[in-house]
Design a protein around this motif. Structure first.
Motif, PDB file in Angstrom:
ATOM      1  N   CYS A  32       5.608  -1.704  -6.308  1.00  0.00           N
ATOM      2  CA  CYS A  32       5.135  -0.444  -6.884  1.00  0.00           C
ATOM      3  C   CYS A  32       4.270   0.326  -5.911  1.00  0.00           C
ATOM      4  O   CYS A  32       4.038   1.516  -6.075  1.00  0.00           O
ATOM      5  N   GLY A  33       3.745  -0.362  -4.897  1.00  0.00           N
ATOM      6  CA  GLY A  33       3.027   0.348  -3.843  1.00  0.00           C
ATOM      7  C   GLY A  33       1.563   0.607  -4.099  1.00  0.00           C
ATOM      8  O   GLY A  33       0.902   1.222  -3.273  1.00  0.00           O
ATOM      9  N   PHE A  76       7.551  -6.811   3.233  1.00  0.00           N
ATOM     10  CA  PHE A  76       6.142  -6.697   2.873  1.00  0.00           C
ATOM     11  C   PHE A  76       5.358  -7.233   4.057  1.00  0.00           C
ATOM     12  O   PHE A  76       5.539  -8.374   4.445  1.00  0.00           O
ATOM     13  N   ILE A 115      -0.340  -9.943  -6.116  1.00  0.00           N
ATOM     14  CA  ILE A 115      -0.948 -10.190  -4.805  1.00  0.00           C
ATOM     15  C   ILE A 115      -2.341 -10.758  -5.054  1.00  0.00           C
ATOM     16  O   ILE A 115      -3.054 -10.291  -5.924  1.00  0.00           O
ATOM     17  N   CYS A 158      -0.966  -1.463  -4.142  1.00  0.00           N
ATOM     18  CA  CYS A 158      -1.845  -2.139  -3.192  1.00  0.00           C
ATOM     19  C   CYS A 158      -1.851  -1.419  -1.857  1.00  0.00           C
ATOM     20  O   CYS A 158      -2.885  -1.275  -1.221  1.00  0.00           O
ATOM     21  N   ILE A 180       4.978  -1.690   2.935  1.00  0.00           N
ATOM     22  CA  ILE A 180       5.954  -2.203   1.988  1.00  0.00           C
ATOM     23  C   ILE A 180       7.238  -1.395   2.117  1.00  0.00           C
ATOM     24  O   ILE A 180       7.203  -0.163   2.157  1.00  0.00           O
ATOM     25  N   CYS A 206      -3.647  -4.592  -8.307  1.00  0.00           N
ATOM     26  CA  CYS A 206      -2.228  -4.841  -8.543  1.00  0.00           C
ATOM     27  C   CYS A 206      -1.989  -5.010 -10.039  1.00  0.00           C
ATOM     28  O   CYS A 206      -2.580  -5.878 -10.661  1.00  0.00           O
ATOM     29  N   PRO A 207      -1.152  -4.171 -10.620  1.00  0.00           N
ATOM     30  CA  PRO A 207      -0.963  -4.249 -12.069  1.00  0.00           C
ATOM     31  C   PRO A 207      -0.126  -5.454 -12.501  1.00  0.00           C
ATOM     32  O   PRO A 207      -0.037  -5.738 -13.684  1.00  0.00           O
ATOM     33  N   CYS A 212       5.955  -9.426  -7.191  1.00  0.00           N
ATOM     34  CA  CYS A 212       5.722  -8.062  -6.737  1.00  0.00           C
ATOM     35  C   CYS A 212       6.893  -7.182  -7.136  1.00  0.00           C
ATOM     36  O   CYS A 212       8.050  -7.545  -6.975  1.00  0.00           O
TER      37      CYS A 212
HETATM   38  S1  SF4 Z   1       0.441  -3.639  -6.263  1.00  0.00           S
HETATM   39 FE1  SF4 Z   1       1.310  -5.637  -6.743  1.00  0.00          FE
HETATM   40  S2  SF4 Z   1       3.320  -5.198  -7.558  1.00  0.00           S
HETATM   41 FE2  SF4 Z   1       2.615  -3.329  -6.582  1.00  0.00          FE
HETATM   42  S3  SF4 Z   1       3.461  -3.455  -4.508  1.00  0.00           S
HETATM   43 FE3  SF4 Z   1       1.425  -4.351  -4.426  1.00  0.00          FE
HETATM   44  S4  SF4 Z   1       1.741  -6.537  -4.762  1.00  0.00           S
HETATM   45 FE4  SF4 Z   1       3.603  -5.503  -5.395  1.00  0.00          FE
END
Ligand code: SF4
Ligand code: SF4
Ligand code: SF4
Lengths: 272, 285, 619
Positions: B92-93, B124, B146, B95, B106, B141-142, B89
């Motif tokens: 990046c936020g 998290f 997750i 999700c 987060i 999620c890029p 992870c």
């Molecule tokens: S989208 Fe993926 S990388 Fe971004 S905060 Fe969520 S789990 Fe982390």
């Protein structure tokens, strides 16, 4: 007792405390009692929302919880031991739910099935949704999931059976229904302008008084986010530290004031 | 004129046949219906006749790959040669933004000295009493960081302590993900073009080091081997040493800056937490 | 049983609108807002215009009536009506506007009685009054509730922000249980002037008053001088026959039903209020939880509604052919799932306790296994996306061991589907029909019971098997087709008598017809293998401004989504209005009239034959 090494109990020299001396019969009786209780757990035929579909799926022949002695789903609360709260508990529905619970004979158990029944679920933010049935009823087992699959529900039911297995007739907390007098019914919520829990009447009254005085009520400020505090404490610049010190003092004064207020309230309450 | 009772009789024959069929099936397999893998498949498939009860908990239906229950976070395995235990992870936020009931919290990682965001969440949380198992977090999620877990056996006696999953509880190693969903993990790796995290791929490309190209496999240890094979300069001494020491050594080499020390400290803590968790899990099983 | 021929569709709505404007030059105006359709009718003339729309122009079926609060955009409230012809064709949309303070719009209950519950809902949630409505009471919430929650300026106790995503989640997302913020901790908010001295539960009073009774039991003298009692009986909200938390308050003369009042809202989960806070995409998993037995079709309806809006914009890629094929595959499988379930439970209500239901459920589980392998969940599929689906169907239905005692299965998906559609389900249906269709007990209990004549069925805006059981061949798959239904070959079963038995048979035949469709789907699936199906819709995708009404023939009837996308400075991400025209909710309008004069035991069956699901009724 958790720090007790259970192996020591096998030691014949293990000292039996005086108050437990006469309880040897009860332990084996408890076993029989628990076994019969957990093997004929009749759930209330009672579905609330989506989770109910999975509950019926569990009752149906593919997953079949009659293998655990639960096949007799009863329509009447008077004949059931277990309430599976299967779905979203709304404010309008909590009134009948509490009523049903009061009508169930002791010993009774509540299993909160799914996210909604446990803690509000995806609809928690809604204006008609109770954030978890445990706000009103004592819940024995929570089964997370949205919806929990039939296997997850059975896992929850087994957990409940395990819980019953761990109970003892000697412990009044485990079997409160053998106490003196009838057990207290849960007060039934009132549908007023919003749902009103009679157990909270005092708080509501106090808040309403505050409101009448024009003071804010209903919202309690959250403690400041912890991260910020940590970062501030680590702040290297001395100027920042000085500012921090000021803040700390202010916070201290605030705490003191609050404590005094609370004390005053307490005195006032005693005076009534 | 209709003969009364005909329909009922016919109905009774059908119910009787259902009953007999179930037992007949039982007899045909001489009881091994319940012990044999292939019989299970037959019983739960299209050809089954009569009742096909799953004898949970003695036998459980293994859930299909795409099954979604609650989410978990992918971290590198503890024996990863380069970044053991590190998060995938990047905080990046996305999700947290896409989550329909908004049950993800987060805290973006922040460098304590420079105050710049670093690609790793400080904290998290997922409140599984709100989570609707929709799978959006995993879908959007890029960084493939997750994922939806398959572990549905989560019944508990107390929700206040057990139902808000923090980072420690959420973190599961990459090999776990590859185990529970080999096809999907392969598809994702193919899309990334590598078995490694897409950021690692990028940084390696910048440094001119080859990253681990995607080759289909469902075996986590093979992935590990591939990664080891492309390690730039395998220093055998460092390899053998415990990872924490190694990273400390790396810090020492780079020069004792406060920043690096903090980083190493964080890493060590995480590894410890992970090890604790793993040992706990191993113990419970 | 009649199998209706496919309908043809050809209605020119614009011509109708022109004629309507000619007839009512003052009262009817075109709706000229960007992306809007239909006409705006002056509210003083509304009843007149509506009557003319129904009688002269033949739009005899009022699909949906709902309110919108345009606070901040036009400072007006609006009622939106969608009328259709039962012979097929697109909608005539008409609207009536009213100021926000003291909102009032004449009731259309005399024109379309089916508007009854919908107007009560609008009163409940928006506070628009409908002069002329005989029983304008709250329907989803209880009498005495504070305010009208769907108004844009009404905030609930746990309100955080107007739009998701909330700021507090990232980057500094400190977890808290939201009840910690509310001193009561119960998701409640009392008005500031709450009078604590009068806290009694009065939410039931007006209900019982409206029955015209002050007492529970009343002596009556029936025909032949027999003395009977008039009695008020509550069936539900906890009652095994009500299929959830539904309540019927009936007054009985002996055993015979005199009146029946449906009471609902026990599962009112504020779907629409939450839906207006969600982004367009975030609503998709919530639609799963409407009719939770047929989540796939719910998804499809919502996807269609939003795709209509997206098509207004420039960069929109419609779903590929394979995506459409998969959608129809899922929708028809869902129809089978739902009908199996509802047939089983109807029999349950008749007293055939659980055997038929368990048989049906065995087959249902097979389909659920396929859903689970494809979409990830047995019930809450969350599978459709705007312009595609979540993922292609997997090569293999395949599981992996990850827990103790896990047993794996591994099938080829196409083989699994082929065998299910071509062999297992038809075989099962043969058997099921042998078991039930000519059963005397079933016939005695259902033939001639709960009759709903065709004209009443249309007037009450009923839909689905309930409408078709009454002999109206109205199926959206034919009368207003979507997806690839026009190229598929299937018939629409209709009943003749409009009784329970006919509805039962309509469902049985519909399963057969669904299987027929699925057989045509299989070769298409093979043919299109490898085509892209995954949608390109970004998670923050913007949706062009406008309104749309997407509807699908759900197993339970017509499911419609009325979605309004309004402008804000960043462009619309959230629906301004997100309304669900729920088949179960509107079908219940007919329950009272349908049950009058039958015995208590029949009511349970009549309700079972409507086939409601509470998640959708109460939303
Ligand atoms: S989208 Fe993926 S990388 Fe971004 S905060 Fe969520 S789990 Fe982390
Ligand atoms: S937990 Fe999920 S599936 Fe269960 S009732 Fe709530 S929304 Fe429905
Ligand atoms: S599964 Fe859905 S509800 Fe749960 S955390 Fe992920 S996005 Fe949120």
């Amino acid at each position: 007792m958790s720090d007790l090494n259970l192996r020591e109990l096998h030691n014949t020299e293990f000292p039996i405390p005086d108050e437990l001396q006469s309880n040897l019969a009860i332990t084996s009786l408890s076993k029989v009692y628990n076994w019969s209780r957990r093997s004929s757990m009749w759930p209330l035929l009672f579905g609330l929302a989506c989770c109910a579909i999975e509950m019926i799926g569990t009752a149906a022949s593919r997953f079949d919880f009659s293998r655990f002695g639960m096949e007799v789903m009863r329509g009447s609360p008077r004949q059931s031991d277990l309430m599976i709260v299967s779905g979203t508990v709304t404010k309008k529905m909590i009134v009948p739910i509490v009523r049903l619970y009061n009508q169930m004979p002791e010993p009774k158990y509540v299993l909160a099935m799914g996210a909604c029944a446990s803690g509000g679920g995806p609809f928690k933010e809604g204006y008609n949704v109770v954030s978890g049935v445990d706000k009103y009823l004592p819940v024995d087992v929570y089964v997370p999931g949205c919806p929990p699959t039939p296997q997850a529900l059975i896992h929850g039911l087994i957990a409940l059976q395990k819980k019953i297995d761990g109970q003892s007739l000697a412990n009044m907390d485990d079997v409160p229904w053998y106490g003196v007098g009838p057990s207290e019914p849960t007060p039934i919520p009132i549908l007023g302008p919003d749902v009103i829990d009679p157990r909270q009447m005092d708080i509501i009254r106090r808040q309403a008084e505050l409101a009448a005085l024009g003071k804010p009520y209903g919202v309690r400020e959250l403690p400041a986010p912890q991260m910020k505090a940590v970062v501030a404490a680590k702040g290297a610049a001395p100027a920042a530290a000085a500012a921090d010190g000021g803040e700390v003092d202010a916070a201290k004064a605030e705490r003191l004031r609050k404590r005094e207020e609370a004390l005053a309230r307490k005195h006032a309450a005693k005076g009534e | 004129m209709t003969m009364y009772g005909q329909g009922i009789l016919r109905g009774l024959t059908i119910t009787l046949r259902h009953l007999v069929r179930t037992y007949f099936n039982d007899m045909r397999y001489m009881g091994k219906k319940y012990f044999n893998q292939s019989e299970f498949e037959l019983r739960q498939g299209m050809k089954t006749e009569g009742i096909y009860t799953v004898q949970y908990p003695e036998e459980k239906i293994a859930v299909p790959e795409r099954f979604r229950f609650t989410p978990f976070l992918v971290v590198e395995d503890a024996d990863h040669p380069e970044r053991p235990g590190e998060d995938w992870c990047t905080s990046c936020g996305i999700c947290a933004k896409v989550c329909p009931p908004q049950c993800i919290w987060i805290v973006r990682g922040e460098d304590p000295v420079t105050k710049r965001p670093i690609p790793e969440p400080q904290a998290f949380y997922i409140d599984i009493d709100i989570c609707m198992n929709c799978g959006y977090c995993a879908e959007f999620c890029p960084f493939d960081a997750i994922k939806m877990d398959h572990d549905y056996e989560m019944a508990s006696y107390d929700r206040t302590t057990a139902h808000i999953h923090d980072k420690e509880k959420l973190s599961k190693p990459f090999s776990y993900w590859l185990n529970i969903a080999p096809t999907t993990a392969n598809e994702e790796a193919e899309a990334r073009g590598s078995w490694e995290h897409s950021d690692t791929v990028k940084s390696k490309k910048k440094a001119g080091v080859p990253s681990v190209a995607y080759t289909p496999t469902t075996d986590p240890s093979q992935v590990m081997q591939m990664i080891r094979a492309t390690m730039p300069e395998p220093a055998p001494a460092a390899e053998a040493a415990p990872t924490a020491e190694r990273s400390a050594a790396a810090v020492a080499q780079a020069g004792p800056s406060a920043e690096d020390a903090l980083k190493a400290e964080r890493l060590r803590k995480r590894q410890e937490a992970l090890a604790r968790k793993l040992s706990k899990e191993a113990g419970s099983q | 049983m009649v199998i209706a021929a496919p309908q043809t569709v050809d209605v020119d709505v614009n011509a109708v609108i022109d004629k309507l404007k000619e007839k009512f030059p003052e009262a009817v105006k075109n709706d000229t807002r960007q992306g809007y359709k239909g006409v705006i009718v002056d509210k003083s003339k509304l009843v007149e215009v509506a009557t003319s729309i129904r009688d002269e122009f033949g739009f005899d079926y009022l699909s949906s009536a709902t309110g919108v609060d345009y606070l901040g955009i036009a400072d007006e409230m609006e009622m939106v009506y969608h009328a259709y012809r039962t012979t097929g064709g697109p909608a005539l949309v008409f609207k009536a506007q009213t100021p926000r303070d003291n909102p009032e719009i004449p009731s259309l209950i005399d024109v379309w009685p089916g508007v009854d519950f919908q107007e009560r809902e609008v009163w409940d949630l928006y506070g628009i009054r409908f002069p002329g409505h005989p029983n304008l009471q709250r329907i989803l919430l209880w009498e005495g509730f504070n305010g009208h929650p769907m108004r844009k300026d009404w905030k609930e106790a746990y309100f955080e922000e107007d739009h998701k995503p909330f700021e507090s989640r990232w980057p500094a997302g400190h977890v808290h249980r939201i009840e910690e913020k509310n001193a009561y901790g119960h998701n409640v908010m009392y008005p500031a002037d709450l009078d604590l001295s009068r806290l009694t539960d009065t939410s039931e009073e007006s209900l019982y008053n409206s029955l015209g009774l002050g007492v529970d039991v009343q002596d009556l003298t029936g025909e032949g001088g027999i003395k009977t009692d008039r009695l008020v009986v509550n069936l539900g909200p906890h009652h095994p026959s009500t299929h959830g938390v539904f309540r019927m308050v009936v007054t009985l003369d002996g055993e015979t039903i005199e009146t029946l009042d449906p009471v609902m809202g026990y599962l009112h989960r504020n779907h629409e209020k939450i839906g207006e806070r969600n982004s367009f995409l975030q609503n998709m998993p919530f639609t799963d939880r409407l009719d939770y037995i047929s989540s796939m079709s719910n998804n499809l309806g919502y996807a269609l509604a939003v795709e209509q809006l997206l098509a207004l914009g420039a960069r929109y890629q419609p779903p590929t052919y394979r995506a459409e094929v998969i959608r129809v595959l899922m929708a028809e499988l869902t129809r089978i799932v739902n009908h199996l379930w509802s047939l089983g439970f109807l029999l349950n209500d008749l007293g055939a306790f659980f055997t038929p239901m368990l048989y049906a459920n065995n087959e249902r589980e097979k389909i659920l296994d396929f859903f689970e392998a494809t979409a990830g969940s047995r019930l809450m599929c969350n599978y459709m996306r705007f312009g595609g689906v979540f993922k292609d169907i997997p090569e293999r239905i395949h599981s992996v061991v990850n827990m103790v005692n896990d047993k794996v299965r591994d099938y080829n998906t196409m083989d699994y589907l082929t065998e299910m559609i071509n062999e297992r389900l038809p075989r099962f249906m043969d058997e099921y029909e042998r078991l039930l269709v000519n059963n005397e007990i079933l016939k005695t209990r259902t033939v001639g019971v709960g009759v709903l004549p065709a004209d009443r069925a249309i007037a009450y805006s009923t839909c689905g098997p309930l409408l078709r059981g009454s002999g109206v061949a109205y199926d959206i798959r034919r009368s207003d087709p979507y997806s690839i239904y026009p190229e598929l070959d299937f018939d629409i079963p209709v009943g003749q008598n409009g009784d329970i038995y006919d509805r039962f048979m309509v469902r049985v035949y519909e399963i057969r017809e669904s299987l027929r469709i699925l057989k045509q789907i299989l070769p298409r699936l093979e043919r299109t293998k490898g085509e892209e199906v995954v949608s390109k819709f970004n998670y923050l995708g913007r949706v062009p401004i406008g309104e749309s009404y997407g509807r699908v023939e759900n197993p339970k009837g017509e499911l419609g989504y009325y979605v309004v996308s309004a402008g804000d400075e960043k462009g619309p991400q959230n629906p301004w209005r997100y309304h669900i025209r729920a088949p179960s909710f509107i079908n219940l309008t007919a329950l009272g009239p349908m049950s009058k004069g039958y015995k208590v035991a029949d009511v349970v069956t009549i309700l079972g034959s409507i086939d409601i699901v509470l998640g959708e009724t109460d939303r």
